[in-house]
Design a protein around this motif. Sequence first.
Motif: not given
Lengths: 202, 202
Positions: A2, A7, A18-19, A22-23, A48, A58
């Motif tokens: 995280r 965000s 989650y950016s 991150d994903i 996630l 995303h």
Amino acid sequence: MRSSNSSVSKGHRGRPGYSREDIIRAAVREFTNHGYEATSMGRVAKNLGITKSALYHHVNSKEEILELSVKKALDALETVVERAVADESPARDRLRLLVRRSVKVLCDDPASVALLLRLRGNSEAELEAVARRRQLTRQTVAIIAQAQYEKSIRHDFNQVLLGRMVYGLVNSVADWYRVDGRFSPDEVAEAVEAMLFEGMSV
Amino acid sequence: MRSSNSSVSKGHRGRPGYSREDIIRAAVREFTNHGYEATSMGRVAKNLGITKSALYHHVNSKEEILELSVKKALDALETVVERAVADESPARDRLRLLVRRSVKVLCDDPASVALLLRLRGNSEAELEAVARRRQLTRQTVAIIAQAQYEKSIRHDFNQVLLGRMVYGLVNSVADWYRVDGRFSPDEVAEAVEAMLFEGMSV
């Protein structure tokens, strides 16, 4: 995984917390652990703790994740090799820096590099990545040949074979390095450089 | 891939012309080129120019091929490491021999070793293979630690890190070595040993 401000800064398409990056990192970790083919987007979402449709806010597809991740690794490795090519110091010094910096790129994101190394050219994007990877090897082999010509590294082995071994050892780090593990990137980079140039013998 | 006398010597279950071992080698090559998950038994049969049912005369399943191939690689590598453990010469000499012999095992059948290295423990048989692989590393690290204790190899790096690098370079050969390629097994074994012990510097 995280990142507190993601965000706000870049996660505008997705769920707060989650950016996109991150994903992608989380997905790539799944690919590494279970194989790209065997990993579904459903599994990535589940890990996630988000829904599949949130995941698709995303990223557009599994292929897109692969491409972005591999592109990031290639961009970083190309920067390293291009600096080594452009530099005007003796070839052996340039090769040492290339090794050290490549290992650091790898330690920063081993999963993406591992993914890059396993590509088999199953799609247009994979073929392009494989071509870029080969170009890195060619440029490195040219520096090795130059160092042999300058008599600063051994020339009892063919430059192509030396190139195989340089990248063999450098790339192997992607298979075992843990970002939160016991060895720092500097420590590993120093060890790989020392092994390739001086070896284990005392 | 055809072995002329195989149908007489060991191919009693199958079609004349292909031994069970031929079949396994061909399948493992497909796994290497396209990935284990992505390779179907239909594809293996097609590449051999035989029917799927002819293929199943030789082997029971894709899993069986994986297991047999990986077991063969592990048996050979264990023989090498056990000899190095049992030997009474100085640790550094045993380590050199271990490296040289391991590379030769690898050059003899790179595809099986590559398969072994990519196992993720997705089944009981895979978990067992992963455990055997880890045991090889542990025994090798013990020899490295002994050589450090005997002051015959550098001790500025942790033995575990040295072990990672030794196997990193040795195993990388499985990713690029071609049995019919330009480098002989002896040449590669000598080069890997020289790199690990003396390095590239002159």
